[in-house]
Scaffold this active site. Structure first.
Site, mmCIF file in Angstrom:
data_model
loop_
_atom_site.group_PDB
_atom_site.id
_atom_site.type_symbol
_atom_site.label_atom_id
_atom_site.label_comp_id
_atom_site.label_asym_id
_atom_site.label_seq_id
_atom_site.Cartn_x
_atom_site.Cartn_y
_atom_site.Cartn_z
ATOM 1 N N ASP A 226 7.521 12.188 -9.654
ATOM 2 C CA ASP A 226 8.547 12.938 -10.372
ATOM 3 C C ASP A 226 8.010 13.434 -11.715
ATOM 4 O O ASP A 226 7.257 12.728 -12.395
ATOM 5 C CB ASP A 226 9.758 12.023 -10.592
ATOM 6 C CG ASP A 226 10.952 12.758 -11.170
ATOM 7 O OD1 ASP A 226 11.445 13.686 -10.511
ATOM 8 O OD2 ASP A 226 11.392 12.394 -12.286
ATOM 9 N N GLU A 250 5.533 16.652 -8.596
ATOM 10 C CA GLU A 250 6.550 17.671 -8.854
ATOM 11 C C GLU A 250 6.143 18.454 -10.100
ATOM 12 O O GLU A 250 6.122 17.913 -11.204
ATOM 13 C CB GLU A 250 7.920 17.037 -9.075
ATOM 14 C CG GLU A 250 8.999 18.083 -9.365
ATOM 15 C CD GLU A 250 10.178 17.532 -10.141
ATOM 16 O OE1 GLU A 250 11.234 18.193 -10.146
ATOM 17 O OE2 GLU A 250 10.046 16.468 -10.765
#
Length: 536
Positions: A226, A250
């Protein structure tokens, strides 16, 4: 319906206390397709009330690791060979915040602990073990950039890093300034997210030990990271080495390939989510929309020039951070064609749970719907995904298709034609209504009279003069994926039939006498696609 598990056999040995992972390299992940799951929203334990889940309430709905394990048939029957689950580590524990509860898993409190809301360590190991028994991979979402707090002066003793010096001082992010984006805090004054100082040597070494142990103990085959671009880039190579498995970061963005490509490589991460392709798919296929297939072709070209390895980019059309496709587009064929493109080009296809059920939520929290109200129906979209997975898995294990770059054959206002290895994919953005006189002509490198098969419906083609293929849309804008008939010989896709009829594929001749050959359950399942608009 044959799936990947019928095409390849492996061996697996499971220990009782530590669940071994496959030797999951980037190359091996390039041959996978991934089903993305928010653990809290995929499936309920037996006996739970299926009516008590309103995404707008931002709270727990009851999904667990065990309930995922008990419903893996639904995922594997669609041909997926990996799952990606939301973060597994301990989240904020306390009263409901102004933004709800941490059902999603991204509000980390202590990375050294598991999230008891989703089950026990044994439950997670059982999920990993069952996946491996099915020859599937487990990808786990992790949060390294930050933890979660309810004030800008939190009690650091509850975190894995317990000293204030291991965090950047509080400051709000000034977007567009990389230093601020990496050193300041996500969130706001109501729910701030203290930013971990990943330049601190103690933080670095602790993270290395943590991720090595986490991967080994739970048999994790890959990591989705993330907010990867909000961590200093030079942190990632050592972290990836410590993890010992494939990592995909990400790196949120648009069609700007340059800004995202810099995060893949030996000095960064092995892979990133393919946000440029996502933006380009919307630009080309959303109805109503710009129908800008030129932008899609340009992104493909730029990605091959600027990314280190396009075969491991994470291709997607939906995830928990962006609106559902059905929220953006009014026509199911727009999704079917974009999905076919996503599966048949470079990269790893990722499908977010609920896309196959035509979920239509907008942004957070409405795009985080529970799956169980769908009844896990085998919708036309589900059957399409199963078909695409079957074709892709067959190509991976019978050819060098996965390593071959995608070439653009043609671009028009009606769609795009591309070729990857031996596969010609002709995708259109005209939508479901029939278009008499509307066609897409593609010049392939195949010799005249070469026998091809549209693997989406087992329709037979013969290549016209100079390699031309001309697809007309008298029955609506259905995706066309063509493989040489000889390549399919003896395989599970479109087995030969004595009633098969060839369709001339030469320019201006393709639709003359065009017929679909019904071949048992294969074509029967795909014919249900034509009813998709009714469910849309």
């Amino acid at each position: 319906m044959p799936t990947f598990k019928h095409l390849v056999t492996w061996t697996f040995l499971a220990a009782q206390t530590v669940v071994p992972a496959f030797a999951a390299t980037a190359e091996e992940w390039s041959k996978r397709s991934i089903y993305q799951i928010i653990t809290d929203r995929f499936a309920l334990p037996p006996g739970a009330d299926p009516t008590q889940c309103n995404p707008g309430e931002h709270t727990w709905c009851g999904g667990t690791w065990n309930s995922i394990r008990l419903n893996l048939d639904y995922i594997q029957s669609a041909g997926f060979t990996a799952i990606w689950i939301s973060p597994i580590n301990q989240n904020y524990i306390g009263p409901k915040t102004p933004y709800g509860d941490p059902y999603h898993g991204y509000w980390i409190q202590d990375n050294s602990q598991l999230n008891a809301r989703f089950g026990t360590a044994d439950d997670l190991k059982a999920l990993s073990k069952e996946l491996h028994a099915r020859k599937m991979f487990l990808m786990v979402d992790i949060v390294v950039n930050n933890v979660m707090a309810t004030s800008t002066t939190p009690d650091y003793s509850k975190y894995m890093f317990k000293d204030k010096s291991m965090y950047h001082p509080y400051c709000p992010i000034h977007w567009g300034i990389p230093e601020s984006e990496q050193n300041c805090w996500f969130g706001d004054q109501k729910v701030p997210l203290p930013d971990v100082d990943t330049t601190n040597p103690t933080v670095v070494s602790t993270y290395h030990t943590w991720i090595r142990q986490l991967v080994q103990e739970y048999g994790i085959d890959g990591l989705r990271i993330d907010a990867a671009k909000h961590v200093n880039k030079d942190f990632w190579p050592g972290f990836v080495e410590a993890a010992g498995v494939f990592c995909i970061g990400e790196v949120y963005g648009g069609m700007e390939v340059d800004t995202i490509a810099q995060w893949q490589g030996p000095n960064a991460l092995p892979s990133v989510l393919n946000y440029p392709l996502y933006a380009a798919l919307k630009e080309a296929f959303v109805i109503p929309g710009n129908r800008n297939t030129t932008a899609l072709a340009e992104v493909l070209t730029q990605e091959q020039e600027k990314f280190v390895d396009t075969t491991v980019l994470g291709n997607f059309m939906e995830n928990h951070d962006v609106p559902r496709w059905h929220n953006l587009s009014v026509d199911p064929q727009s999704m079917y064609n974009a999905m076919a493109f996503m599966f048949m080009t470079d990269g790893i296809p990722i499908v977010y749970a609920g896309q196959e059920q035509y979920f239509s939520g907008n942004s957070d929290p409405w795009n985080r719907e529970p799956l169980w109200p769908s009844g896990y129906a085998k919708t036309p979209a589900y059957e399409l995904i199963a078909r695409l997975n079957l074709v892709r898995n067959y190509l991976i294990h019978s050819t060098d298709w996965v390593t071959r770059p995608t070439d653009v054959l043609t671009v028009s206002e009606n769609g795009i034609g591309v070729m990857k290895g031996p596969v010609v994919s002709i995708l259109t953005n005209i939508g479901s209504p029939p278009r008499n006189g509307s066609s897409l002509a593609v010049q392939s490198p195949y010799q005249s009279s070469t026998a091809l098969v549209d693997v989406m419906n087992c329709r037979q083609f013969v290549v016209g003069s100079d390699g031309w293929l001309d697809v007309e849309y008298t029955k609506g804008g259905v995706a066309t994926i063509l493989l040489p008939r000889d390549l399919l010989s003896g395989g599970p896709i479109c087995p030969p039939s004595p009633n098969s009829q060839n369709v001339k594929g030469g320019q201006k001749q393709a639709s003359s006498g065009m017929k679909t050959v019904v071949l048992g359950e294969w074509a029967l399942g795909l014919l249900t696609l034509l009813t998709g608009i009714m469910m849309w």
